[in-house]
Structure formats: structure tokens, C-alpha cells
Design a protein around this motif. Structure first.
Motif, PDB file in Angstrom:
ATOM      1  N   ILE A  57       0.833  -1.199   0.000  1.00  0.00           N
ATOM      2  CA  ILE A  57       0.000   0.000   0.000  1.00  0.00           C
ATOM      3  C   ILE A  57       0.870   1.251   0.000  1.00  0.00           C
ATOM      4  N   GLN A  58       1.948   1.217   0.770  1.00  0.00           N
ATOM      5  CA  GLN A  58       2.857   2.361   0.793  1.00  0.00           C
ATOM      6  C   GLN A  58       3.495   2.607  -0.575  1.00  0.00           C
ATOM      7  N   GLN A  59       3.624   1.541  -1.367  1.00  0.00           N
ATOM      8  CA  GLN A  59       4.198   1.669  -2.703  1.00  0.00           C
ATOM      9  C   GLN A  59       3.155   1.956  -3.777  1.00  0.00           C
ATOM     10  N   GLY A  60       1.887   2.096  -3.362  1.00  0.00           N
ATOM     11  CA  GLY A  60       0.872   2.532  -4.315  1.00  0.00           C
ATOM     12  C   GLY A  60      -0.153   1.512  -4.736  1.00  0.00           C
ATOM     13  N   ALA A  61      -0.195   0.334  -4.110  1.00  0.00           N
ATOM     14  CA  ALA A  61      -1.204  -0.662  -4.473  1.00  0.00           C
ATOM     15  C   ALA A  61      -2.605  -0.104  -4.226  1.00  0.00           C
ATOM     16  N   ALA A  62      -3.515  -0.352  -5.173  1.00  0.00           N
ATOM     17  CA  ALA A  62      -4.903   0.104  -5.054  1.00  0.00           C
ATOM     18  C   ALA A  62      -5.824  -1.015  -4.581  1.00  0.00           C
ATOM     19  N   LEU A  63      -5.336  -2.268  -4.626  1.00  0.00           N
ATOM     20  CA  LEU A  63      -6.127  -3.423  -4.214  1.00  0.00           C
ATOM     21  C   LEU A  63      -5.197  -4.460  -3.623  1.00  0.00           C
ATOM     22  N   VAL A  64      -5.555  -4.969  -2.434  1.00  0.00           N
ATOM     23  CA  VAL A  64      -4.829  -6.084  -1.817  1.00  0.00           C
ATOM     24  C   VAL A  64      -5.809  -7.237  -1.669  1.00  0.00           C
TER      25      VAL A  64
END
Length: 316
Positions: A57-64
Motif C-alpha cells: 500500500i505504501q508503494q501505491g497498491a490500489a487493491l490487496v
């Protein structure tokens, strides 16, 4: 390298290792739907799902997307936060349930069939859901804060979880938790706790257990909180008071239908927060994972996450 928009977290040991045996087909199918735009973490140790989620998420993921059991899902949910604060409120959660209990799936109306779950996590629809937050004492006596997605319980449920993990997990959710629950119901000694619900007067009594539920189901399909909705901004609190062993055993099947809440020795409330204290060593579990001990404070965090879901309404 450009960060991936979707990050997969897969626990190969969930569901007695069955997730690991089918991980290639799951990842391949999700990859086909997403056209290859994703990264993967196959976990090897506890809490790796949390750190991997947080990093993505910190690297920009929009979905986990969490692929595993309820404990894996809980770890991923905690990765959405850093120091108690949401890292990116617009990041979405996807769930592919592949665990022993499957209670999160029941509570959140996630489809039973794997291909339908993959449809959901790769689709365009999402819904806002509540989550819970609990502050408790870890086994070393340190105060710890943790988020949970489905339920948090003190007392007998934590002992059931411990028994399942030690003896019955290989039997699967319904049978494993059911057998462990019957064994524990027949032997568990009530513990004196003081429970404070919102601003009500504290209640001190001998309790078998205290349930703080966001979703309705726990323990491999037990309908602990039949009035629970995962987006109403409320916890459903179930207090299970002292009762003779025979009455416990006779009435135990009612917990699967939710009819246990009509028993005279069960109290049901809806609230935003609850605290539990005791002079005894009362254990705590959340989402089927042992955490620590009371004292604890539990509160609801309304509409905290966006869950990928095709669910359109009705009871959740």
C-alpha cells in the motif's frame, strides 16, 4: 520498476495446506482476469501478511487480495494501518476464502464457489464495511492494539480456538470447531468479569464468554450474533452468563441457528464499544486467532474499508 496496482497475499498453510496445493491455479486465474498486473507474496511466517500488505500500500497498491483463512484476512486488514491510521483510505480489500472456518465468508456474504469469489475480487463493485479494534494485553503483559474484521471474544471461545489449533484443525471448520466446542462446553469453568457497554453501568458476573461481533458467524458456522450487520456502525455484544453443564450441552445446537440469544442466561446488546476487565487470566481471540488476555477495550471503526463485493443488499 513500476509498482503493481494489485497485490496478492496467499497463505499456503491455510485449510490444512489445501490452499498451498491449489495456489498455482488460484494465482493463474486471478492473473488471467487482471492481465498480469499484480504482485504476489506467499507467506512463510506469522505477521508476514501484515508487513507485505503495508509495504504494498505504501508503494501505491490500489487493491490487496487476501487468499487464505480468517487469520490471514485479519493479518491483511492490519496491514492497511500504520500506527493506528489508515495508510490509504482508497485502497480496496479483496477476499478469496480458503481456510478452516470460513466464518468471514459467511458473515460478509462472500460466494462459496472459488470462481465466483475471483469474479468479485477482480470486478468493479465494492462496499464499505466496518471493522473492529481491540486493545488488550499480550502474553508478556504489554498493551497491544489490533484490528479485526469479524469477531473478538473473551473466555470460552478463546479456549475453543486453542483446542482447535492443537488438536482438531485437520478436521475442518464445522467438525473441528464443533468437536472442540462441545469438549470445552462440558469442562470450562466460568470466570468473573466486569463488562462495560457504551455508557451503561458496568455488569460484574460469572461469564462463560463475551462476544463482540462485527459479523454474525464464528467457530466454523456458529451464528453467534444473528442481528449483526457489517456496515451498521455497531458491535453486537453477546454475554453468556453462568449455566450448568447439562443446560450448556442441551442448548449448544441453538448457537448454529442463532436461537441461543433467546435463552434466559444470554444477554444481547448493540453498541459502539465495550470493555472487559477481570482479576482472573481471561484469554482473548479474534477471527479465530489467539491474541492475549484482558483487560481489553473493543470498539467499532465504521465503514473503515472498501471490500470488493458484488453483494447488493440484505442481511449481512
Amino acid at each position: 520498476m513500476q509498482p503493481k496496482q494489485t497485490h496478492l497475499i496467499l497463505n499456503p498453510t491455510s485449510s490444512g495446506g489445501r490452499t498451498g496445493r491449489k495456489q498455482e491455479s488460484i494465482i493463474t486465474e486471478i492473473g488471467r482476469r487482471l492481465k498480469g498486473d499484480f504482485s504476489v507474496c506467499v507467506t512463510n511466517e506469522p505477521l508476514e501478511a501484515t508487513s507485505s500488505t503495508r509495504s504494498a500500500i505504501q508503494q501505491g497498491a490500489a487493491l490487496v487480495i487476501a487468499i487464505g483463512g480468517d487469520g490471514t484476512i485479519q493479518e491483511v486488514v492490519n496491514g492497511f494501518f500504520l500506527d493506528g491510521t489508515m495508510i490509504n483510505p482508497s485502497c480496496q480489500l479483496g477476499i478469496v476464502c480458503s481456510g478452516t472456518a470460513q466464518d468471514v465468508a459467511k458473515s460478509f456474504n462472500i460466494p462459496e464457489q472459488l470462481d465466483h469469489q475471483i469474479d468479485d475480487v477482480c470486478g468493479t463493485r465494492a462496499r464499505a464495511i466496518d471493522i473492529g479494534k481491540v486493545t488488550y494485553r499480550d502474553p508478556n503483559g504489554q498493551e497491544v492494539e489490533r484490528f479485526f474484521i469479524n469477531e473478538c471474544q473473551q473466555g470460552i471461545a478463546a479456549v475453543v480456538v486453542q483446542r482447535v489449533q492443537k488438536q482438531h484443525k485437520r478436521l475442518g471448520g464445522f467438525l473441528g470447531f464443533g468437536l472442540a466446542a462441545v469438549q470445552t462446553v462440558a469442562s470450562y469453568r466460568e470466570q468473573r468479569m466486569t463488562v462495560t457497554i457504551d455508557e451503561r453501568e458496568p455488569v460484574s458476573d460469572l461469564f462463560l464468554g463475551v462476544v463482540a461481533a462485527n459479523g454474525g458467524y464464528a467457530g466454523g458456522g456458529m451464528n453467534f450474533a444473528p442481528r449483526a450487520k457489517v456496515d451498521d456502525g455497531l458491535l453486537d455484544i453477546v454475554l453468556i452468563h453462568k449455566q450448568w453443564i447439562l443446560a450448556r450441552l442441551v442448548n449448544f445446537p441453538k448457537i448454529y441457528s442463532g436461537r441461543h440469544i433467546n435463552l434466559s442466561w444470554v444477554s444481547y446488546f448493540q453498541a459502539k464499544r465495550v470493555s472487559v476487565t477481570s482479576e482472573e487470566k481471561v484469554p482473548i481471540e479474534a477471527d479465530g486467532e489467539l491474541l492475549g488476555f484482558v483487560p481489553c477495550r473493543i470498539e467499532i471503526v465504521p465503514r473503515a474499508l472498501q471490500l470488493k463485493s458484488s453483494w447488493r443488499g440484505g442481511d449481512a
